[in-house]
Design an enzyme around this catalytic site. Structure first.
Site, PDB file in Angstrom:
ATOM      1  N   ARG A   1       8.458   0.996  -1.169  1.00 48.96           N
ATOM      2  CA  ARG A   1       7.430   1.182  -2.193  1.00 48.96           C
ATOM      3  C   ARG A   1       7.239   2.684  -2.378  1.00 48.96           C
ATOM      4  O   ARG A   1       7.856   3.502  -1.692  1.00 48.96           O
ATOM      5  CB  ARG A   1       6.108   0.447  -1.888  1.00 48.96           C
ATOM      6  CG  ARG A   1       5.749   0.210  -0.476  1.00 48.96           C
ATOM      7  CD  ARG A   1       5.384   1.436   0.299  1.00 48.96           C
ATOM      8  NE  ARG A   1       4.369   2.236  -0.358  1.00 48.96           N
ATOM      9  CZ  ARG A   1       4.143   3.497  -0.153  1.00 48.96           C
ATOM     10  NH1 ARG A   1       4.876   4.169   0.742  1.00 48.96           N
ATOM     11  NH2 ARG A   1       3.226   4.168  -0.803  1.00 48.96           N
TER      12      ARG A   1
ATOM     13  N   ALA B   1       6.673   5.379  -5.905  1.00 46.93           N
ATOM     14  CA  ALA B   1       7.412   5.501  -7.166  1.00 46.93           C
ATOM     15  C   ALA B   1       8.830   6.065  -7.003  1.00 46.93           C
ATOM     16  O   ALA B   1       9.810   5.450  -7.462  1.00 46.93           O
ATOM     17  CB  ALA B   1       6.591   6.337  -8.149  1.00 46.93           C
TER      18      ALA B   1
ATOM     19  N   ARG C   1       8.537  -4.195 -10.562  1.00 44.85           N
ATOM     20  CA  ARG C   1       7.240  -3.504 -10.529  1.00 44.85           C
ATOM     21  C   ARG C   1       7.110  -2.709 -11.832  1.00 44.85           C
ATOM     22  O   ARG C   1       7.928  -1.839 -12.112  1.00 44.85           O
ATOM     23  CB  ARG C   1       7.122  -2.587  -9.300  1.00 44.85           C
ATOM     24  CG  ARG C   1       7.205  -3.362  -7.982  1.00 44.85           C
ATOM     25  CD  ARG C   1       6.654  -2.568  -6.824  1.00 44.85           C
ATOM     26  NE  ARG C   1       5.208  -2.413  -6.897  1.00 44.85           N
ATOM     27  CZ  ARG C   1       4.505  -1.586  -6.123  1.00 44.85           C
ATOM     28  NH1 ARG C   1       5.138  -0.824  -5.229  1.00 44.85           N
ATOM     29  NH2 ARG C   1       3.193  -1.501  -6.230  1.00 44.85           N
TER      30      ARG C   1
ATOM     31  N   ASP D   1       2.345   7.481 -10.150  1.00 45.45           N
ATOM     32  CA  ASP D   1       3.428   6.548 -10.473  1.00 45.45           C
ATOM     33  C   ASP D   1       3.924   6.712 -11.902  1.00 45.45           C
ATOM     34  O   ASP D   1       5.023   6.274 -12.238  1.00 45.45           O
ATOM     35  CB  ASP D   1       2.961   5.111 -10.251  1.00 45.45           C
ATOM     36  CG  ASP D   1       2.812   4.838  -8.766  1.00 45.45           C
ATOM     37  OD1 ASP D   1       1.794   5.254  -8.187  1.00 45.45           O
ATOM     38  OD2 ASP D   1       3.740   4.251  -8.183  1.00 45.45           O
TER      39      ASP D   1
ATOM     40  N   ASN E   1      -2.109   6.249 -10.751  1.00 44.87           N
ATOM     41  CA  ASN E   1      -1.817   6.196  -9.311  1.00 44.87           C
ATOM     42  C   ASN E   1      -2.552   5.004  -8.712  1.00 44.87           C
ATOM     43  O   ASN E   1      -3.275   4.278  -9.407  1.00 44.87           O
ATOM     44  CB  ASN E   1      -2.219   7.522  -8.647  1.00 44.87           C
ATOM     45  CG  ASN E   1      -1.677   7.656  -7.247  1.00 44.87           C
ATOM     46  OD1 ASN E   1      -0.482   7.459  -7.020  1.00 44.87           O
ATOM     47  ND2 ASN E   1      -2.531   7.960  -6.289  1.00 44.87           N
ATOM     48  N   LYS E   2      -2.384   4.826  -7.432  1.00 39.71           N
ATOM     49  CA  LYS E   2      -2.958   3.676  -6.729  1.00 39.71           C
ATOM     50  C   LYS E   2      -4.431   3.475  -7.081  1.00 39.71           C
ATOM     51  O   LYS E   2      -5.194   4.432  -7.197  1.00 39.71           O
ATOM     52  CB  LYS E   2      -2.785   3.899  -5.217  1.00 39.71           C
ATOM     53  CG  LYS E   2      -3.290   2.795  -4.321  1.00 39.71           C
ATOM     54  CD  LYS E   2      -2.717   1.447  -4.666  1.00 39.71           C
ATOM     55  CE  LYS E   2      -1.202   1.430  -4.693  1.00 39.71           C
ATOM     56  NZ  LYS E   2      -0.654   0.207  -5.365  1.00 39.71           N
TER      57      LYS E   2
HETATM   58  O1  MRU Z   1       1.943   0.346  -4.549  1.00 38.38           O
HETATM   59  P1  MRU Z   1       2.644   1.519  -3.931  1.00 38.38           P
HETATM   60  O2  MRU Z   1       2.461   1.617  -2.460  1.00 38.38           O
HETATM   61  O3  MRU Z   1       4.090   1.588  -4.348  1.00 38.38           O
HETATM   62  O4  MRU Z   1       1.908   2.755  -4.581  1.00 38.38           O
HETATM   63  C1  MRU Z   1       2.286   4.057  -4.241  1.00 38.38           C
HETATM   64  C2  MRU Z   1       1.448   5.079  -4.884  1.00 38.38           C
HETATM   65  O5  MRU Z   1       0.537   4.795  -5.620  1.00 38.38           O
HETATM   66  C3  MRU Z   1       1.832   6.508  -4.658  1.00 38.38           C
HETATM   67  O6  MRU Z   1       0.709   7.321  -4.610  1.00 38.38           O
HETATM   68  C4  MRU Z   1       2.728   6.918  -5.826  1.00 38.38           C
HETATM   69  O7  MRU Z   1       3.860   6.084  -5.877  1.00 38.38           O
HETATM   70  C5  MRU Z   1       3.163   8.320  -5.760  1.00 38.38           C
HETATM   71  S1  MRU Z   1       4.266   8.467  -4.409  1.00 38.38           S
HETATM   72  C6  MRU Z   1       5.158   9.648  -4.217  1.00 38.38           C
END
Ligand code: MRU
Length: 366
Positions: free
Chosen positions: A53, A55, A90, A247, A257-258
């Site tokens: 997981r 991005a 995703r 992302d 982002n998350k």
């Molecule tokens: O759902 P995930 O764990 O894939 O989400 C990851 C994130 O939100 C990260 O902050 C994002 O991918 C940036 S990572 C370099």
């Protein structure tokens, strides 16, 4: 980065020269295991179930997924089907589509017999470029942190430089180094007295499980906090900067982002705390302007909200239920932070205000 003295990346070509190895992130921090992906379907499943997981990492995994499909059947139809299968896993992180399009466009003009090898070379190149971009983000972010630390009032100079981060944007989310955590690793190695507040990041707890794991292995001082603690800490002067990953970033600098990132940006804005977003070029979606209106937000399983995974007293990894039987749950995986709440974007090309002019200038797309 190293785990117990051994250097690891999150993804690699196995010694057989055909299959792909990954760290299984679903059992961290309690179990460190690896998996071998031997088919496109296995690569798609690894992305969908978050064995891999983050991005940048799902982009690289997608690229290798196309290679795995082409090893079996290098036809146009096979390529198109693999593209669709991987791209559907995703929807929010644009790196996945970016990497799939790059490999597809590279191999499509070639004779079928040459496609698998070309896909392998390009997937490997994407991985290497990601490492280089993340390390460069780290160098640019280091300068930002050093500047902020030096600008603190005299009475704060002896105290740790306090950074808050959300989710996991570390080396586990990329191939190596990470995005938001790269400046933290660089700063720690450069001798800056740094401490990280780690948002646990419900529902899947990438902060409490993955970010804390990474920082611990690197010896970076850190403290895990519940997602709702950040605003309180900012009100009490205990956060010098926030840094997160993204992302998908629109051309005007909105960042997705998350889930929960937006609330941290609001709290940072209200308290005058600088809010930085670290990203490689592969995360920019130049086709989008308004992130809130245009970025697709992944809806994930309600079970991630109603249940939680952890290690039981007997050492086994278990899943327990939190909410009553029958209570519905809703689980949007990401949110959008508008550019106006972002102090600056830290990229491999340098640091820019979160504006279209800034991004275009940085990437020579004026
Ligand atoms: O759902 P995930 O764990 O894939 O989400 C990851 C994130 O939100 C990260 O902050 C994002 O991918 C940036 S990572 C370099």
């Amino acid at each position: 980065m190293k785990i117990d003295g051994k250097a690891w990346r999150t993804i690699w070509l196995e010694p057989d020269g055909r299959s792909v190895g990954v760290i299984d992130q679903t059992l961290l921090p309690h179990r460190f295991t690896t998996r071998t992906l031997g088919s496109c379907a296995e690569a798609a499943e690894a992305i969908a179930t978050m064995v891999v997981r983050g991005a940048p990492l799902i982009g690289v995994t997608g690229a290798y997924g196309l290679m795995l499909a082409l090893q079996v059947d290098p036809s146009d139809a096979s390529l198109a089907a693999a593209f669709e299968q991987l791209n559907a896993t995703r929807p929010t992180a644009v790196n996945l589509r970016w990497a799939l399009e790059r490999v597809r466009d590279r191999v499509l003009p070639l004779p079928p017999a040459e496609r698998a090898a070309a896909a392998q070379a390009d997937a490997g190149a994407i991985a290497e470029e990601d490492v280089a971009m993340c390390e460069a983000i780290g160098e640019h972010g280091l300068q930002v942190f050093q500047g902020l630390a030096a600008a603190r009032p005299a009475e704060r100079q002896g105290q740790p430089f306090q950074v808050l981060t959300h989710c996991n944007a570390g080396w586990l989310a990329t191939v190596d180094w990470g995005t938001a955590l790269a400046p933290i690793y660089k700063a720690h190695r450069a001798g800056l007295n740094i401490h990280v507040w780690v948002d646990e990041t419900r529902p899947r707890n990438q902060g409490a499980s993955l970010t804390a794991y990474e920082l611990g292995r690197e010896g970076v001082p850190h403290t895990v906090i519940v997602d709702n603690a950040g605003g309180h800490l900012m009100q009490h002067g205990q956060v010098d900067a926030v840094i997160v990953g993204t992302d998908r970033t629109t051309r005007r600098g909105d960042v997705c982002n998350k889930i929960g990132t937006y609330l941290k940006a609001l709290a940072a804005h209200d308290n005058g705390v600088p809010f930085y977003v670290a990203l490689p070029a592969s995360t920019i979606d130049w086709s989008l302007d308004d992130g809130v209106a245009e970025i697709p937000i992944e809806a994930r399983s309600a079970a991630e909200v109603t249940h939680i995974q952890g290690r039981g007293a007997d050492g086994q990894v278990v899943v327990v239920q939190l909410s009553p039987d029958g209570s519905p749950a809703f689980n949007p995986g990401f949110d959008v932070t508008p550019a106006r709440l972002v102090t600056a974007l830290i990229t491999e090309q340098g640091v820019t205000p979160a504006t279209e002019a800034g991004l275009r200038g940085l990437y020579g797309r004026g």
